[in-house]
Design a protein around this motif. Structure first.
Motif, short mmCIF file in Angstrom:
data_model
loop_
_atom_site.label_atom_id
_atom_site.label_comp_id
_atom_site.label_asym_id
_atom_site.label_seq_id
_atom_site.Cartn_x
_atom_site.Cartn_y
_atom_site.Cartn_z
N GLY A 46 0.81 -1.21 0.00
CA GLY A 46 0.00 0.00 0.00
C GLY A 46 0.84 1.26 0.00
N ALA A 47 0.16 2.38 0.19
CA ALA A 47 0.80 3.69 0.14
C ALA A 47 1.89 3.81 1.20
CB ALA A 47 -0.25 4.78 0.35
N THR A 48 2.92 4.57 0.86
CA THR A 48 4.03 4.81 1.77
C THR A 48 3.93 6.20 2.36
OG1 THR A 48 5.39 5.52 -0.10
CG2 THR A 48 5.58 3.22 0.58
N ALA A 49 4.56 6.41 3.50
CA ALA A 49 4.54 7.72 4.16
C ALA A 49 5.22 8.76 3.28
CB ALA A 49 5.23 7.63 5.51
N PRO A 50 4.73 10.00 3.29
CA PRO A 50 5.38 11.06 2.51
C PRO A 50 6.86 11.18 2.87
CG PRO A 50 3.26 11.81 3.32
CD PRO A 50 3.52 10.49 3.98
N GLN A 51 7.71 11.23 1.85
CA GLN A 51 9.16 11.30 2.06
C GLN A 51 9.84 11.67 0.76
OE1 GLN A 51 10.98 7.07 2.20
NE2 GLN A 51 8.78 6.76 2.70
N VAL A 59 11.33 3.46 -1.99
CA VAL A 59 10.07 3.06 -2.61
C VAL A 59 9.01 4.08 -2.21
CG1 VAL A 59 8.24 1.33 -2.70
CG2 VAL A 59 10.63 0.61 -2.62
N GLN A 60 8.36 4.69 -3.20
CA GLN A 60 7.30 5.65 -2.93
C GLN A 60 6.03 5.22 -3.66
OE1 GLN A 60 10.03 9.10 -4.03
NE2 GLN A 60 8.87 10.05 -2.36
N ILE A 61 4.97 5.01 -2.90
CA ILE A 61 3.68 4.61 -3.44
C ILE A 61 2.65 5.63 -2.98
CG2 ILE A 61 1.94 2.78 -3.54
CD1 ILE A 61 4.18 0.80 -2.77
N ALA A 62 1.96 6.24 -3.92
CA ALA A 62 1.03 7.33 -3.60
C ALA A 62 -0.20 6.81 -2.87
CB ALA A 62 0.62 8.06 -4.87
N GLY A 63 -0.79 7.69 -2.05
CA GLY A 63 -2.02 7.35 -1.36
C GLY A 63 -2.01 7.83 0.08
N ASP A 64 -3.18 7.88 0.69
CA ASP A 64 -3.31 8.35 2.07
C ASP A 64 -3.35 7.22 3.09
OD1 ASP A 64 -3.37 10.93 1.18
OD2 ASP A 64 -5.55 11.18 1.36
#
Length: 484
Positions: free
Chosen positions: A59-64, A78-83
């Motif tokens: 799932g989504a990753t923390a903003p970074q 790894v960056q995955i968009a979402g809340d």
């Protein structure tokens, strides 16, 4: 193709995937998305869902922001968009039997409290699961979303996220074949730092039963110091350092401001950073002080470091070649380190450059010294303490036994992108066999296979030979360090 596995938790049914005899259930919410109305609040309960939720992908990753300053070569992002970022991932043997509850491992990733993700390939839990262990990895809030020091906001929200995840594990892991009464937590770097904070709480034994702490600071900072980054961001963004002010700034803009401010610091000069802040329910006092006073003494702990932690920061930045003897002397005086400590390092490494000596001393102050004091305080306690040092030296770019080098060996995942970037593709598999087996043994039985800590200070040294026991290594260097 086998049928997709389905598990029911208290919030609904999840559909995972099976590969190589392991069932995977990814991105299961343990708390509500921490944005909108829930932004800068402690973790809130997750909503239930109708039907079946797809749990076959991370799932989504923390903003970074990705790593920079040369670290991006060795530490992938790894960056995955979402809340919906407050989730857990579960690996469990596909052939588990309903009546045989299995030991549980909960892993908390590192990344300086600003980066990292449970979706990194090196953290795949399949190899632990093949030993009959149910593995859980945790996503939590990072940076300002998780560790801002703001007026009217509970401090250390990211630690509260982890506490909520561990409560989820106690409640739900039985559905995946896990034994809720045999939970071992494992954290690396910042993940070990946050777990140290939880270990120091009176409720620690209600959250987990054993702990593995790898290369993590054991301390937190006074709120004024820990809040320097938040105050600097507030000034840069022209908003008040409170919930309303920071909630008005887009998460990506907070990350950008934090990255810009951090870029002005250095491994030696320091600057505003993100850190645990003393205060609030998650970190009511400095964790090391609480632990030395007896907190967590009933929980078995496996703890250690690599032998050259500093090289991950000093090599990519070139700092190791920029440090002169005068810099070493000034840094020693500023940190109140006796000259005999420096001489002990120079005696052990007579050809070491000033930057290498300074790196060793910094590593002792931040990590090895506190680890030794922590272990000493528990030597006569009710629960065992086991200490290790990872010494195998990577040939990649002179990184040696740098910070994070042991992860590929612990997870027995030397072919992952993460491990190859740090250690190369000619790593000793027998060392991975030995380390992974020791970690499995501790998770299953509470004993990694070497002598527990005592007045003789036994340290399991992991090198290319697969491991051997040393007694009181580095004593001349460690016993002379300042303790405050």
């Amino acid at each position: 193709m086998p049928d997709a596995p389905v598990i029911e938790v208290s919030t609904g049914r999840v559909v995972g995937a099976t590969a190589d005899g392991i069932d995977r259930f990814l991105a299961i919410p343990y708390a509500a998305p921490p944005f909108g109305f829930h932004r800068f609040l402690p973790p809130q309960p997750p909503s239930s869902w109708e039907g079946e939720r797809d749990a076959s992908a991370f799932g989504a990753t923390a903003p970074q922001a990705p790593y920079g300053g040369g670290l991006e070569k060795y530490l992938p992002t790894v960056q995955i968009a979402g809340d919906d970022i407050l989730t857990v991932n579960v690996w469990t043997p596909a052939d588990r039997t309903p009546d045989a509850l299995l030991p549980v491992l909960v892993f908390v990733h590192g990344g300086g409290l600003t980066r990292g993700s449970a979706a990194l390939g090196g953290y795949d839990g399949a190899r632990f699961a093949r030993h009959g262990i149910v593995v859980v990895s945790v996503q939590y809030r990072l940076g300002q979303e998780g560790f801002a020091v703001l007026e009217g906001v509970e401090q250390n929200l990211g630690v509260l996220d982890q506490r909520a995840a561990l409560r989820w594990v106690r409640q739900e892991i039985g559905a995946f074949g896990g034994d809720s009464a045999r939970v071992t937590v494992m954290g690396h770097s910042a993940g070990a730092n946050t777990l140290t904070a939880l270990l120091a709480l009176p409720e620690a034994s209600a959250l987990f039963d054993r702990a593995i702490l790898q290369s993590g600071p054991l301390t937190a900072q006074p709120p004024k110091k820990a809040g320097r980054m938040s105050r600097a961001i507030a000034k840069r963004r022209a908003v008040p350092a409170n919930r309303a002010g920071f909630s008005a700034v887009d998460p990506a803009d907070l990350v950008a401001a934090q990255s810009a401010i951090a870029a002005g610091g250095s491994p030696l000069g320091g600057g505003p950073s993100v850190a645990l802040a003393i205060g609030g329910s998650a970190v009511p006092q400095n964790p090391l002080d609480a632990l030395l006073a007896g907190a967590g003494r009933d929980i078995p702990v496996l703890i250690g470091t690599t032998s050259e932690e500093y090289r991950l920061w000093f090599i990519p930045t070139g700092a190791i070649d920029k440090i002169r003897r005068s810099t070493l002397t000034l840094a020693r005086l500023a940190a109140r380190v006796p000259a005999k400590v420096v001489r002990a390092h120079q005696k052990r490494h007579p050809r070491a450059r000033p930057g290498e000596v300074l790196g060793e001393v910094v590593g002792d102050i931040l990590l090895r010294g506190p680890v030794t004091r922590f272990a000493d305080s528990r030597a006569e306690g009710p629960a065992a303490t086991y200490v290790y040092e990872f010494r195998w030296r990577s040939p990649v770019d002179g990184l040696g036994a740098a910070h994070a080098m042991e992860l590929g060996f612990v997870f027995d995942n030397l072919s992952s992108e993460d491990s190859v970037a740090l250690a190369g593709d000619h790593t000793p598999q027998p060392l991975a066999d030995a380390m992974h087996a020791a970690w499995v043994s501790f998770i299953v039985d509470g004993d990694p296979g070497w002598a527990k800590w005592s007045g003789r200070r036994p340290v399991q040294a992991f090198d290319a030979d697969g491991g051997h026991l040393d007694y009181a290594p580095r004593a001349d260097e460690l016993d002379g360090l300042p303790t405050s």
